[in-house]
Design a protein around this motif. Sequence first.
Motif: not given
Length: 435
Positions: A158, A226, A243, A288
């Motif tokens: 991420t 997430n 996010n 993602e």
Amino acid sequence: MPFVKTYWIFFCIAIHVTSSQTVEDKVTYNGSQVWQVELQGAEDMAYIQKLHDNKDISIWTLTPTRADFLVPDRLKLKVHRRLVAKHLNHTVLILDVQRRIDLNTQQVVPALWTENALRDGHRLSWKKFPTLDIIEEYYNFLAEDYSSLCRVQTIGYTAENRTIKMINITDGNPKNKIILITGGSHAREWVSVTSALYILNNIVTKFDTQSSYIKNKNWLIIPVLNPDGYVYTHTVDRLWRKNRRNFKRCKGVDINRNFDSDWGIVGIKESDECKITYSGPYAFSERETKALRHLVGSSVRKPVAMLDLHSYGNLILFPWSARTQPTEDYNKHVEVAELMRSAIFKSSKENYTYGATYHKIYPATGTFLDWAYSKGVVHSYVIEIKDKGKLGFLIPPKEIEDTGKELFAAARSLAKYVNHHKRQIESKDARKTWF
């Protein structure tokens, strides 16, 4: 577990919590309420959307017949007057949002290692919503105790450098059909995460007693798509959706608006980076969505089915989300949705309804649902988990296990159906848009 190992776990947890504490003030919703309004058509929907765009309210769910939305304490009188002017009556669903959050999150603080937890090797339970640390602890438990059945794989990273984990469950037969399940795309939808974990736990820990149509599948389960947003809902803002990617004015992209299926439709795509449904600067701009594109789009053997878990609304949805016409597989979608609806009702007596996203709720661009279908995953579905607005995203911990059971019932019925039906390839014009 030896004392030294236990002590080391406590020490590592303490170090992690200290090093990852946020400097942001915690968002509070004191006095804010959730209202529900019955709608009569497109004009009413447009007015509710206008209130949202003006930042008078925050929409929780919007359908052609109903809107649920959060009203900040300071704007309650203003919004009430505007609704009355449009002859719209409201019902208060949640009297004080912060009080409801506090009731639900008192149990979210990471539990201490009890004797049972030490024996199990993890602290995940169905009595409280888990933090990401506890979820990853559970992943490690699976990797160690069920290594012959499942693998914990990292499919991406991420913006805040957390790992996106997928559990790959298989009996080793390379001919097994693949079913993909995702949860936690929208950070505040905690019950989607626990439901994915419940399905995962039941398949793995009770594998020997499962039906053949469960055991002869390759299950790919991503409970927290997430993780940055999920952590943020536990530490700063319980109702955060996106996010945590940083932009000039605001943070975050709505992951479920960032796929390249009908991504750029003017009037539906959200281009304001400060809105909760911001589609991103371009399709697949987010780590993602790139992880899912690589997982599904580049695989030689694609999943035959996909369940994308969300909350809330008691809905089973299928493509399209941004097109008015039905898919060429509409009859199959209806058939499977009815099977899942029936399975859920038998499990919990919860009534779900189903239909194409565009017609059942609202048009949405760039969804994972539509993109997966366009890539050949014929049986692509979204399940909007209960409830119908009474508590919305703030479903209490006591509902976790029963909700997990009904979602597992739906997953079982899907697996049973695809066990006897061949996957079909998308038609040449399946990606044509309606406009």
